[in-house]
Design a protein around this motif. Structure first.
Motif, mmCIF file in Angstrom:
data_model
loop_
_atom_site.group_PDB
_atom_site.id
_atom_site.type_symbol
_atom_site.label_atom_id
_atom_site.label_comp_id
_atom_site.label_asym_id
_atom_site.label_seq_id
_atom_site.Cartn_x
_atom_site.Cartn_y
_atom_site.Cartn_z
ATOM 1 N N UNK A 41 0.850 -1.200 0.000
ATOM 2 C CA UNK A 41 0.000 0.000 0.000
ATOM 3 C C UNK A 41 0.888 1.254 0.000
ATOM 4 N N UNK A 42 1.947 1.186 0.780
ATOM 5 C CA UNK A 42 2.869 2.320 0.857
ATOM 6 C C UNK A 42 3.518 2.587 -0.506
ATOM 7 N N UNK A 43 3.906 1.515 -1.197
ATOM 8 C CA UNK A 43 4.499 1.649 -2.535
ATOM 9 C C UNK A 43 3.504 2.298 -3.503
ATOM 10 N N UNK A 44 2.249 1.918 -3.377
ATOM 11 C CA UNK A 44 1.207 2.500 -4.235
ATOM 12 C C UNK A 44 1.187 4.028 -4.063
ATOM 13 N N UNK A 45 1.183 4.486 -2.804
ATOM 14 C CA UNK A 45 1.159 5.937 -2.554
ATOM 15 C C UNK A 45 2.406 6.620 -3.119
ATOM 16 N N UNK A 46 3.556 5.976 -2.945
ATOM 17 C CA UNK A 46 4.802 6.572 -3.448
ATOM 18 C C UNK A 46 4.773 6.658 -4.978
ATOM 19 N N UNK A 47 4.362 5.566 -5.624
ATOM 20 C CA UNK A 47 4.353 5.552 -7.097
ATOM 21 C C UNK A 47 3.364 6.552 -7.673
ATOM 22 N N UNK A 48 2.233 6.713 -6.992
ATOM 23 C CA UNK A 48 1.198 7.634 -7.487
ATOM 24 C C UNK A 48 1.434 9.066 -6.997
ATOM 25 N N UNK A 49 2.475 9.229 -6.191
ATOM 26 C CA UNK A 49 2.786 10.540 -5.596
ATOM 27 C C UNK A 49 1.585 11.112 -4.856
ATOM 28 N N UNK A 50 0.955 10.246 -4.078
ATOM 29 C CA UNK A 50 -0.199 10.667 -3.274
ATOM 30 C C UNK A 50 0.248 10.756 -1.825
ATOM 31 N N UNK A 51 -0.145 11.819 -1.165
ATOM 32 C CA UNK A 51 0.167 11.947 0.255
ATOM 33 C C UNK A 51 -0.773 11.025 1.044
ATOM 34 N N UNK A 52 -0.221 10.038 1.761
ATOM 35 C CA UNK A 52 -1.100 9.094 2.460
ATOM 36 C C UNK A 52 -1.949 9.754 3.542
ATOM 37 N N UNK A 53 -1.566 10.961 3.946
ATOM 38 C CA UNK A 53 -2.349 11.627 4.996
ATOM 39 C C UNK A 53 -3.504 12.451 4.422
ATOM 40 N N UNK A 54 -3.599 12.445 3.088
ATOM 41 C CA UNK A 54 -4.711 13.137 2.434
ATOM 42 C C UNK A 54 -6.036 12.508 2.887
ATOM 43 N N UNK A 55 -7.010 13.341 3.156
ATOM 44 C CA UNK A 55 -8.276 12.840 3.717
ATOM 45 C C UNK A 55 -9.105 12.008 2.732
ATOM 46 N N UNK A 56 -8.832 12.168 1.418
ATOM 47 C CA UNK A 56 -9.721 11.532 0.425
ATOM 48 C C UNK A 56 -9.189 10.215 -0.129
ATOM 49 N N UNK A 57 -8.455 9.482 0.663
ATOM 50 C CA UNK A 57 -7.835 8.276 0.099
ATOM 51 C C UNK A 57 -8.679 7.012 0.288
ATOM 52 N N UNK A 58 -9.781 7.101 1.082
ATOM 53 C CA UNK A 58 -10.516 5.877 1.436
ATOM 54 C C UNK A 58 -10.978 5.089 0.213
ATOM 55 N N UNK A 59 -11.552 5.785 -0.787
ATOM 56 C CA UNK A 59 -12.064 5.036 -1.941
ATOM 57 C C UNK A 59 -10.914 4.433 -2.739
ATOM 58 N N UNK A 60 -9.774 5.140 -2.789
ATOM 59 C CA UNK A 60 -8.601 4.598 -3.495
ATOM 60 C C UNK A 60 -8.152 3.295 -2.840
ATOM 61 N N UNK A 61 -8.175 3.280 -1.525
ATOM 62 C CA UNK A 61 -7.724 2.096 -0.788
ATOM 63 C C UNK A 61 -8.686 0.929 -1.010
ATOM 64 N N UNK A 62 -9.967 1.239 -1.015
ATOM 65 C CA UNK A 62 -10.956 0.163 -1.232
ATOM 66 C C UNK A 62 -10.749 -0.495 -2.588
ATOM 67 N N UNK A 63 -10.324 0.280 -3.576
ATOM 68 C CA UNK A 63 -10.159 -0.282 -4.922
ATOM 69 C C UNK A 63 -8.833 -0.988 -5.141
#
Ligand code: DC
Length: 224
Positions: A41-63
């Motif tokens: 999951x951490x690699x996914x955030x790094x590759x997508x350059x998404x800040x894991x602390x961003x509030x809108x990540x729930x739907x991304x994680x579900x998928x």
């Protein structure tokens, strides 16, 4: 028939995964490294350059699609992230530096705990992690909590990194282990702690063979 679960929890670089893998091999159980899932999951955030602390990540994680495969019945799993083999990529220092932040996010934990429990429903398993005996398998047949002195942990992690042809300084490893210990044991959701019914094993002065024969004796008492 119900399956047996053995949990192996403890701090980073205490020898958990080596011990859990050898125990699984001896018992002919599946070995599952739950930390690998948090790393994916951490690699996914790094590759997508998404800040894991961003509030809108729930739907991304579900998928997110994370799965393990066990080629040739090997005890070491191949880790897939959205159908891509990321087994090696999840071990970089960059992932290690970020993974504890990601593992503290409740929606990430919810998804991965459900996945871990699914593997445990259908297989006899040895699973290592931080909350396996406390949250994932509270009824595990045997719970182990592994510790080792900091100096020993740093040296072990350095050797492990170098054996894969990578480099890391003593101080980088020390800082990383300390900050992960802190984050893993102080987070609100499922912090790292010893289950009250776990057996505590300090591996500082034990060889791998000694550790294995101790835990194998315990497992055989509980299983047969
Ligand atoms: O075991 P590891 O060092 O590869 O784990 C990576 C990170 O994932 C670690 O910082 C803690 C977290 N983790 C967790 O919170 N719960 C688990 N069951 C396994 C790992």
């Amino acid at each position: 028939m119900p399956c047996y679960q053995i949990s192996v929890d403890g701090y980073a670089a205490c020898g958990k995964s080596t011990l859990a893998r050898s125990l699984a091999r001896e018992l002919n159980f599946l070995y599952i490294d739950s930390g690998a899932m948090y790393r994916a999951v951490s690699l996914f955030f790094l590759n997508q350059e998404i800040n894991p602390l961003d509030k809108n990540i729930t739907s991304l994680i579900e998928e997110l699609d994370i799965s393990l495969s066990f080629p040739n019945n090997e005890s070491r799993a191949i880790v897939h992230l959205n159908n891509r083999d990321v087994t090696d990529e999840i071990r970089t220092q960059q992932v290690s530096n970020q993974v504890s932040q990601v593992a503290a996010i409740p929606s990430v934990r919810k998804k991965l705990v459900a996945l871990q429990q699914k593997y445990g429903e259908k297989n006899n398993i040895v699973m290592d992690g931080r909350d396996i005996g406390t949250v994932v398998f509270p009824n595990a047949v045997l719970k182990l909590f592994i510790t080792a002195e900091m100096e020993t942990r740093i040296i072990r992690r350095k050797k492990e990194i170098e054996s894969k042809g990578r480099e890391a300084t003593y101080d980088d490893i020390k800082n990383n282990l300390k900050s992960r210990d802190y984050l893993d044991s102080t987070r609100n959701d499922s912090p790292l702690k010893k289950a009250s019914d776990a057996v505590l094993l300090d591996t500082t002065n034990l060889t791998r063979k000694e550790q294995l024969s101790m835990v194998l004796a315990l497992a055989n008492c509980r299983i047969h």
